[in-house]
Structure formats: structure tokens, C-alpha cells
Design an enzyme around this catalytic site. Structure first.
Site, PDB file in Angstrom:
ATOM      1  N   GLY A 215      38.133 -79.329  69.341  1.00  0.00           N
ATOM      2  CA  GLY A 215      37.624 -77.839  69.296  1.00  0.00           C
ATOM      3  C   GLY A 215      38.195 -77.434  68.001  1.00  0.00           C
ATOM      4  N   LEU A 241      31.568 -82.604  72.367  1.00  0.00           N
ATOM      5  CA  LEU A 241      32.258 -81.739  71.335  1.00  0.00           C
ATOM      6  C   LEU A 241      33.477 -82.883  70.712  1.00  0.00           C
ATOM      7  CD1 LEU A 241      32.592 -79.621  69.088  1.00  0.00           C
ATOM      8  CD2 LEU A 241      33.991 -78.552  70.877  1.00  0.00           C
ATOM      9  N   ASP A 242      33.360 -83.517  69.712  1.00  0.00           N
ATOM     10  CA  ASP A 242      34.564 -84.218  69.153  1.00  0.00           C
ATOM     11  C   ASP A 242      34.717 -85.281  70.066  1.00  0.00           C
ATOM     12  OD1 ASP A 242      34.808 -82.450  67.059  1.00  0.00           O
ATOM     13  OD2 ASP A 242      36.224 -81.321  68.275  1.00  0.00           O
ATOM     14  N   GLY A 243      33.720 -85.749  70.697  1.00  0.00           N
ATOM     15  CA  GLY A 243      34.035 -87.014  71.552  1.00  0.00           C
ATOM     16  C   GLY A 243      33.321 -88.242  71.131  1.00  0.00           C
TER      17      GLY A 243
END
Length: 298
Positions: A215, A241-243
Site C-alpha cells: 500500500g 493490491l500489490d499482490g
């Protein structure tokens, strides 16, 4: 027009009859032998081969071939049609690519210029054999820089009220004309519907060593945690998110003497290098995605 064009022209000429094949399938004996024999029978000369197995007993097998044909334009379509029989036999997912065909990039950027600059420098030097078709930004700060390279620049501001309209504009600009989207510190959340159009074709640089500090404001998070190592992560974008699947990461040691500003300064160097590596590997067809992981043949 620019100094990088002759270098690219020489590369494409050298690779005019070269193709690449990426394969993933359940592991079992005979895969390499079957593909190698098939390529030999179709007059292909294998110039590079890389392979990886997750687990010989019930796992997945991944392989990348580079090979030359005498007449790529005439022979590759026949090879692709005939390979279906081998692929069906081994339950393969496979793709072939012409090495001389440049992939077309769209780069998204906000106000930070370091990742964009690294891509532009490597592109100009001939280290990224690609076509940067456009740069899209929610700010107008880098228009002069980008246009000095002869690259179209599209300023599309984003507000909470205009996100749906912005997504539509982005899709209209990119359509089916772009092979890869690069988020070079584009500080906006990419909508799920947009991501659906380009699966495993959007690369983001996140300024932390994921899965740590997901994040916003990861350097501030790292400072508060008192870390001794900071890093950056290039990954494919998914709805999480960012995964998404991680392509490349790197780190550098820091100490208690480093504040948030110095962590950001150190991190910028890591970010630019990590993103450029990931983009290079993608455009050279060195990446295979399996579930939420990547296999990188570098």
C-alpha cells in the site's frame, strides 16, 4: 532520427529468422525430447534452451526455446499448426514469438521521474529493444522530457469523480495497440475492469520488498518499523493490491541513521533497476506465470 534506431535495426536483422517458444505443462518423461525432435524435424536450429521443474512427481514443467528457421515468415505458421499435436499429447500451454517483433509499451507515470528516466535511457541506448508508443500521466510535469524523445505524451488528470471516465480514455488510447503497460511510479489504483483487459501484461514497481509494507507510504512504514534492509518489487498487476506475481526484487542495507528522506533516496535507485530488469525480461519473452508465481529464464 535517433541514435538508438540503428542498434535496434541491427538486432532485428540478426533475429529476423529467430523465434521463441514458452511452454508450461504437467511434468512427465519425454517432454524435452519430444519438443526437440519436433523442432529438428521442422528444420529449426535450437540456439538456446532453459527448463525448470517444480517437482518431478506431479509438479509442473516449464521450458523456453529459442530457435532459428531458414524462412521464419513461411515456416513458423506451419510449425505452429503442427505443434498442436505435441501440445495436446503433453497438455501444454504454449506460445511462440517472433524475436524481431518489437513489443509496444505504454508507460504510466505520475510525478516521480526516476523509473521513467531509466526506461528511456535504456531504450535510447539500445538495451531495451522495444517501441515506447506513449506515456500517459495524471500530471503534466514530464511532457517536455518525454516529447524530447519523440514519444507522444497524454495528460489525463484523475479525480475521485472522474475515475470511470479516465478508465474509458485509457482503454481507448491503448485498445489492442499495446503489448505491455508499465506503471513507472503511477500513483493511482488500476481499476479491476482495466486489469481484466491485460492479464499479465501490466507491470508495476512497488517501493518495498513485498510482501512487506503493502500500500501507500512504504518508506514511512519501513522507517517506523526500524528495518535494516529496504527493497523494491516489480510484479504483474492483479486485483489484489500489490499482490500479483513477483517478477524481480532487490534490496540494500540501511541503518538507524537513515530517515524517511534518505530511505526514499536509496530506494529510488533500487526501484529503477528492478523495474527495468522486469520490463526487459518480459519483452524478451523470458517470463512464465503459474498461479501467483513467475518462472524467470534470465
Amino acid at each position: 532520427m535517433n541514435s538508438y534506431q540503428p542498434k535496434y535495426a541491427q538486432t532485428r536483422l540478426a533475429n529476423k529468422n529467430r523465434a521463441r517458444m514458452l511452454i508450461s505443462c504437467p511434468d512427465r518423461p519425454g517432454i524435452v525430447a519430444a519438443v526437440s525432435q519436433f523442432l529438428y524435424e521442422h528444420g529449426a536450429n535450437i540456439v538456446q534452451s532453459d527448463q525448470y521443474t517444480m517437482d518431478p512427481e506431479g509438479g509442473m514443467f516449464f521450458i523456453r526455446f529459442e530457435f532459428d528457421l531458414n524462412d521464419l515468415e513461411r515456416e513458423l505458421p506451419v510449425l505452429q499448426e503442427d505443434f498442436v499435436r505435441v501440445a495436446d499429447r503433453f497438455e501444454m500451454k504454449w506460445h511462440t514469438f517472433r524475436a524481431s517483433r518489437q513489443k509496444r509499451l505504454a508507460i504510466f507515470v505520475s510525478k516521480e521521474d526516476h523509473c521513467l528516466l531509466e526506461l528511456l535511457w535504456q531504450w535510447q541506448a539500445g538495451d531495451l529493444d522495444t517501441e515506447i508508443a506513449m506515456v500517459i500521466s495524471n500530471h503534466n510535469d514530464m511532457r517536455d522530457l518525454v516529447e524530447s524523445f519523440g514519444i507522444p505524451y497524454h495528460h489525463i488528470p484523475v479525480t475521485p469523480e472522474t475515475k470511470a471516465e479516465v478508465e474509458k480514455k485509457h482503454l481507448e488510447l491503448i485498445a489492442d495497440k499495446i503489448d505491455l503497460i508499465v506503471l513507472a511510479r503511477y500513483m493511482q489504483i488500476i481499476p479491476p475492469k482495466f486489469i481484466e483487459h491485460y492479464p499479465n501484461r501490466i507491470i508495476n514497481i512497488h517501493h518495498s520488498f513485498l510482501p512487506a509494507f503493502v500500500g501507500g507510504k512504504p518508506y514511512a512504514q519501513a522507517y517506523q518499523r526500524g528495518v535494516k534492509i529496504i527493497g523494491a518489487t516489480a510484479h504483474y498487476v492483479t486485483e489484489e493490491l500489490d499482490g500479483g506475481p513477483i517478477i524481480e526484487q532487490d534490496v540494500q542495507r540501511v541503518s538507524h541513521r537513515d530517515n524517511v528522506a534518505s530511505l526514499k533516496r536509496i530506494g529510488r535507485t533500487i526501484e529503477r533497476v528492478v523495474l527495468a530488469r522486469a520490463v526487459k525480461w518480459h519483452i524478451e519473452d523470458r517470463l512464465l506465470v503459474h498461479q501467483n508465481k513467475t518462472v524467470v529464464f534470465n
